[in-house]
Design an enzyme around this catalytic site. Structure first.
Site, short mmCIF file in Angstrom:
data_model
loop_
_atom_site.label_atom_id
_atom_site.label_comp_id
_atom_site.label_asym_id
_atom_site.label_seq_id
_atom_site.Cartn_x
_atom_site.Cartn_y
_atom_site.Cartn_z
N ILE B 13 0.85 -1.19 0.00
CA ILE B 13 0.00 0.00 0.00
C ILE B 13 0.88 1.23 0.00
CG2 ILE B 13 -1.82 1.27 1.19
CD1 ILE B 13 -2.93 -1.12 2.22
N HIS B 14 1.34 1.66 -1.15
CA HIS B 14 2.10 2.90 -1.17
C HIS B 14 1.13 4.05 -1.40
CE1 HIS B 14 2.26 2.87 -5.62
NE2 HIS B 14 2.21 1.59 -5.41
N ALA B 15 1.64 5.23 -1.66
CA ALA B 15 0.79 6.41 -1.63
C ALA B 15 -0.44 6.34 -2.54
CB ALA B 15 1.62 7.64 -1.97
N ALA B 18 -3.12 3.91 -1.32
CA ALA B 18 -3.61 4.43 -0.04
C ALA B 18 -4.55 5.59 -0.30
CB ALA B 18 -2.44 4.86 0.84
#
Lengths: 540, 84
Positions: B13-15, B18
């Site tokens: 879950i990177h930016a 997210a």
């Protein structure tokens, strides 16, 4: 050509005439004081937040229009960060409980979130630290009544600045920037590199220009480094004509996009581009290069305070390889040495850095760093067409040692079931006279050569390329260098492998013919030179 | 109501994902919280989500509280399959 009054350092070719615009980016000092009217201070923050949100919305829309959804996304992430309730609460809390002024409250809150992200140890999230800094700076600037970078450029202008970071560069609307002129810096400062990558004229190291010049006319010539502020009508008209004709030529070159780089005799040249960061890929694609002939990986190492992890590197290489959609990407392993340093490597000071522990020599000594880079590159090979290239080779034993290391890594990847392309080509840079002379032996060890004429000329002519007092002895098209190139091409072709040229000489239109006659199969040039060189090749 | 989901996306879950989850959570009337190992976060909070440090192979535990929990979970499952 008319001479101009002043001289800086030439950093990116081209002529520009336009109004100066002073961009002062850095916030020198964040004010800090105790507040007593808490509600007022919170209101001040909330207003700034609204303005920042509006700016980001504008930027997002503009970026979608100019460079597409993908590069615009950064601004939508910035907006979400700005809206994050935890971020809000912490800032308000800093004001309420600690009586901080809004600027300081924002700055402290962002520090807090930065440390949270850094503690995840995840390279993706750690990269987001810059984004938090960006939004925090934006808020602080608004609070301090300063204009933010991106907002201020609405009409065509010539930017005067200290130096720009890549993220600041991304925020600028490049269609409005006629040229850059900087107070400090060298040909290798950020602004200079980015200007060359984007084909925007640039002169660096001009010293401090007085504030009264903001908004006044200036003429700059990025090929000679000359400039003149407040020029006469005559000079203005003269240079405007040159600028117009350069613009027209750029426009005309666009029709070469999609056409093969083939000589009239039917010889196809692989016309590739050089890059240094993942952001540069955009310029490669825009200029229709057929591949990447030299991906310099030094920047990934030099901009850090510790060696980048395998994972961090993998993300970068994979991103570049994916964006090139199956076109060849030649990644050069770390070429760092005493003149290009990274502090964490703790390299000893050498008396003769050009002849010292650099390129492959350093990698063979610091094998852990070398191996993690090779693993990252090999893993990226599963996503497209990757070639690995090694710098500063002089003896055959060096490449034999390198190949042994690669074999070990491949075995390890197979055992761990990590995908990679087993047919990944390996090649060497030919940049020492030794490698050129022994190219017949090297040709049986590798899949390709790439001639690095910048260093090859320096070592062949025994003339330091960074020492201005011997500049007349340093020539990349010197007969001795050309003969070496010819020898290398002949030996390569005898063994059935291909040869590229990735030094500055490859971008020099006046030498293209000679290089093709010598037998070069590939030329790797700076992205804005792809189309001019293609035109030249097609006319040969 | 809860449901678990194992992340299959290479990058965790990177930016970007997210951010998409934040957008999704804000559209729902129910409250969604996400747990990864010992950390948990409100799904409308971007920084908190990124701070979970969720990677490929990690199992996220979603808790939905509210009147439409059942419906929300169905949508959430669809969303997860698409995004992570």
């Amino acid at each position: 050509m008319k001479e101009l009054k002043y001289r800086g350092i030439a950093a990116s070719n081209g002529v520009a005439v336009g109004k100066l615009r002073f961009l002062k980016n850095s916030i020198e000092k964040i004010p800090s004081y105790t507040v007593y009217h808490i509600d007022n201070e919170i209101l001040r923050y909330e207003n700034a937040e609204k303005i920042a949100d509006r700016e980001l919305e504008d930027l997002y829309k503009k970026a979608v229009k100019n460079s597409g959804e993908e590069s615009a996304e950064i601004f939508s992430i910035h907006r979400m960060m700005l809206e994050d309730p935890d971020f809000h609460d912490l800032i308000k809390n800093n004001i309420k409980e600690k009586q901080m002024n809004a600027e300081k409250a924002v700055n402290e809150a962002s520090k807090n979130f930065i440390s949270i992200l850094e503690s995840t140890n995840d390279p993706y999230l750690m990269a987001r630290v810059t984004d938090i800094r960006d939004i925090s700076e934006r808020l602080v600037k608004i609070l301090m009544g300063k204009t933010t970078t991106s907002e201020s450029i609405l009409e065509e202008c010539i930017i005067y600045t200290d130096d720009l970071t890549p993220s600041e560069m991304l925020q600028l609307d490049k269609s409005k920037i006629l040229a850059f002129i900087t107070a400090y810096g060298s040909q290798n400062s950020h602004t200079a590199i980015l200007a060359r990558m984007n084909g925007i004229p640039c002169v660096v190291g001009c010293g401090t220009l007085p504030d009264v010049l903001d908004g006044k006319y200036i003429v700059i010539d990025g090929s000679t480094g000359e400039y003149e502020t407040d020029p006469s009508e005559e000079t203005l008209i003269f240079y405007k004509k040159i600028m117009e004709s350069e613009k027209l030529r750029k426009y005309q070159l666009q029709r070469l996009k999609g056409l093969p780089s083939r000589t009239s005799e039917g010889k196809n040249i692989m016309l590739y581009a050089n890059i240094g960061t993942r952001q540069d890929v955009k310029c490669v694609i825009e200029n229709d290069a057929e591949g990447i002939g030299l991906f310099r990986t030094e920047f990934i190492f030099m901009e850090k305070t510790s060696a980048p992890s395998e994972e961090e590197q993998f993300i970068i290489y994979q991103d570049v390889v994916r964006k090139m959609e199956g076109k060849r990407v030649i990644i050069r392993t770390l070429d760092i040495g005493a003149d290009k340093n990274a502090q964490y490597l703790k390299l000893p000071i050498e008396e003769n850095p050009a002849l010292g522990l650099r390129g492959i020599r350093l990698c063979l000594q610091k094998q852990e760093i070398f191996k993690s880079q090779l693993r990252a590159i090999l893993r990226a090979s599963a996503f497209g067409k990757v070639s690995i290239m090694f710098p500063m080779i002089a003896s055959v034993f060096e490449i034999k040692e390198v190949k042994e290391i690669i074999r070990e890594i491949k075995t390890e990847l197979i055992i761990k079931k990590i995908p990679f392309d087993p047919a990944t080509e390996i090649g060497i840079m030919i940049e020492t006279p030794a490698a050129a002379i022994l190219s017949d032996l090297f040709a049986t060890e590798v899949d390709f050569f790439s001639i690095g004429t910048n260093d090859l000329a320096q070592y062949t002519l025994a003339a330091d390329r960074q020492n201005p007092s011997v500049s007349r002895y340093y020539r990349q098209d010197h007969e001795s260098v050309m003969r070496l190139i010819k020898i290398v091409c002949e030996n390569a072709h005898k063994a059935g492998i291909w040869v590229g040229i990735c030094g500055e000489i490859a971008s020099d239109i006046s030498v293209t013919k000679k290089l093709v006659l010598c037998g070069a199969d590939e030329l790797s040039v700076s992205p804005p030179m792809v189309l001019p060189i293609r035109e030249k090749i097609r006319n040969l | 109501m809860t449901f678990s989901y194992m992340i299959t996306d290479e990058n965790g879950i990177h930016a970007r994902p997210a951010g998409m989850l934040v957008k999704f959570a804000k559209e729902m009337t129910d409250k969604i919280t996400v747990k990864n190992k010992d950390k948990s976060a409100d799904a409308t909070k971007l920084f908190a989500l990124m701070g979970l440090g969720a990677k490929k192979g990690d199992t996220l535990e979603f808790t939905v509280t509210g009147d439409n929990a059942e419906e929300t979970i169905i949508k959430l499952r669809e969303f997860c399959l698409k995004t992570f």
